[in-house]
Design a protein around this motif. Structure first.
Motif, PDB file in Angstrom:
ATOM      1  N   VAL A 171       0.818  -1.208   0.000  1.00  0.00           N
ATOM      2  CA  VAL A 171       0.000   0.000   0.000  1.00  0.00           C
ATOM      3  C   VAL A 171       0.855   1.263   0.000  1.00  0.00           C
ATOM      4  N   THR A 172       1.855   1.319   0.860  1.00  0.00           N
ATOM      5  CA  THR A 172       2.538   2.591   1.131  1.00  0.00           C
ATOM      6  C   THR A 172       3.233   3.180  -0.086  1.00  0.00           C
ATOM      7  N   GLY A 201       5.671  -4.675   2.305  1.00  0.00           N
ATOM      8  CA  GLY A 201       5.923  -4.135   0.972  1.00  0.00           C
ATOM      9  C   GLY A 201       7.390  -3.844   0.749  1.00  0.00           C
ATOM     10  N   PRO A 202       7.709  -3.215  -0.396  1.00  0.00           N
ATOM     11  CA  PRO A 202       9.085  -2.786  -0.647  1.00  0.00           C
ATOM     12  C   PRO A 202       9.345  -1.452   0.052  1.00  0.00           C
ATOM     13  N   GLY A 229       6.102   6.085  -4.606  1.00  0.00           N
ATOM     14  CA  GLY A 229       7.505   5.727  -4.491  1.00  0.00           C
ATOM     15  C   GLY A 229       7.744   4.960  -3.199  1.00  0.00           C
ATOM     16  N   LEU A 230       8.882   4.259  -3.160  1.00  0.00           N
ATOM     17  CA  LEU A 230       9.214   3.485  -1.974  1.00  0.00           C
ATOM     18  C   LEU A 230       9.453   4.428  -0.794  1.00  0.00           C
ATOM     19  N   LYS A 257      11.578  -7.465   0.159  1.00  0.00           N
ATOM     20  CA  LYS A 257      10.482  -6.801   0.852  1.00  0.00           C
ATOM     21  C   LYS A 257      10.716  -6.850   2.364  1.00  0.00           C
ATOM     22  N   LEU A 258       9.924  -6.062   3.090  1.00  0.00           N
ATOM     23  CA  LEU A 258       9.960  -6.049   4.543  1.00  0.00           C
ATOM     24  C   LEU A 258       8.537  -6.139   5.076  1.00  0.00           C
TER      25      LEU A 258
END
Length: 265
Positions: A171-172, A201-202, A229-230, A257-258
């Motif tokens: 999502v972020t 997410g990444p 963006g990340l 990913k985390l």
């Protein structure tokens, strides 16, 4: 245009029918040219198929098992942006003691798509994947950047029942920063003391170069000019801390990913 990450309550599951698009990155190009969004499941055309979900659902489930209470029933979980419903179905089937509330968004919803998804279509996919699971509620719509979350029980005459966990997968990085801030703020209001917010997410990390794949993905997101963006994991932690959450775990996941696990203080 994507201004907020929205997720709306479906009054009945029978109304879910139409063509939609999905926020996740993925899907076959040929399918996208014929119909926006993820390809449909030939065995059940109501279902949309997200390849990333098939790859990451089991690793995420293991994190859930490690951080959710195992001795309470039901464990109330609110999922932000449930997508195709594949995650909800996998998690709820494996965790029968949880009560799962899926949500979704009505708007521009994918780094590979410029159209607005039809909420009824993506909710139909959620329902198709989760029908028969007694611990999954009908999907609801939610503005994750809003100050009040009716989908979580806010805004009524009575205070909302506390949630045990809120989960947001992928999502972020494909929403404005206000969405991440809204999710953290909601977790601070809605979680019971000790409740968990899990964000998968990444991410970028300060002082650590991005992997080649994440760097290319981040550049492609930023090129779209939608404040995508990340996000730096450290920034997300700062936002969560301001909302009354502490970082309980940072879990390394497959494919660079985390999962950030926060606990309401």
């Amino acid at each position: 245009l994507l201004t907020h990450l929205f997720v709306l309550a479906a009054a009945t599951t029978s109304a879910f029918s139409a063509v939609g698009v999905r926020r996740c990155h993925g899907g076959a190009a040929a399918e996208a040219e014929m119909e926006p969004g993820y390809p449909r499941d030939p065995a059940d055309p109501r279902r949309r198929l997200a390849p990333a979900c098939a790859r990451n659902k089991q690793p995420i489930l293991e994190v859930l098992r490690a951080h959710l209470p195992a001795d309470a029933s039901p464990v109330r979980i609110l999922e932000v942006a449930s997508g195709t419903g594949e995650h909800a179905a996998h998690f709820a089937a494996a965790l029968p003691h949880v009560a799962w509330q899926p949500t979704e968004y009505n708007g521009c919803a994918g780094p590979h798509l410029g159209a607005h998804q039809d909420l009824s279509d993506i909710c139909e996919s959620i329902v198709a994947f989760t029908e028969g699971l007694p611990n999954v509620a009908p999907p609801r719509e939610l503005d994750a950047a809003a100050a009040v979350w009716p989908a979580a029980g806010e805004g009524g005459q009575e205070p909302p029942q506390p949630w045990d966990a809120i989960i947001a997968c992928n999502v972020t990085h494909i929403s404005p920063t206000a969405v991440t801030e809204g999710i953290a703020s909601a977790a601070g209001r809605l979680l019971r003391p000790g409740g968990k917010l899990l964000i998968y997410g990444p991410f970028a990390e300060r002082g650590r170069p991005l992997s080649e794949g994440n760097a290319k993905f981040d550049a492609s997101l930023q090129a779209r000019g939608r404040t995508w963006g990340l996000r730096e994991a450290e920034w997300v932690c700062e936002v969560a801390k301001a909302a009354g959450l502490r970082l309980a775990a940072k879990v390394e996941m497959p494919e660079d990913k985390l999962t950030l696990v926060f606990e309401r203080v």
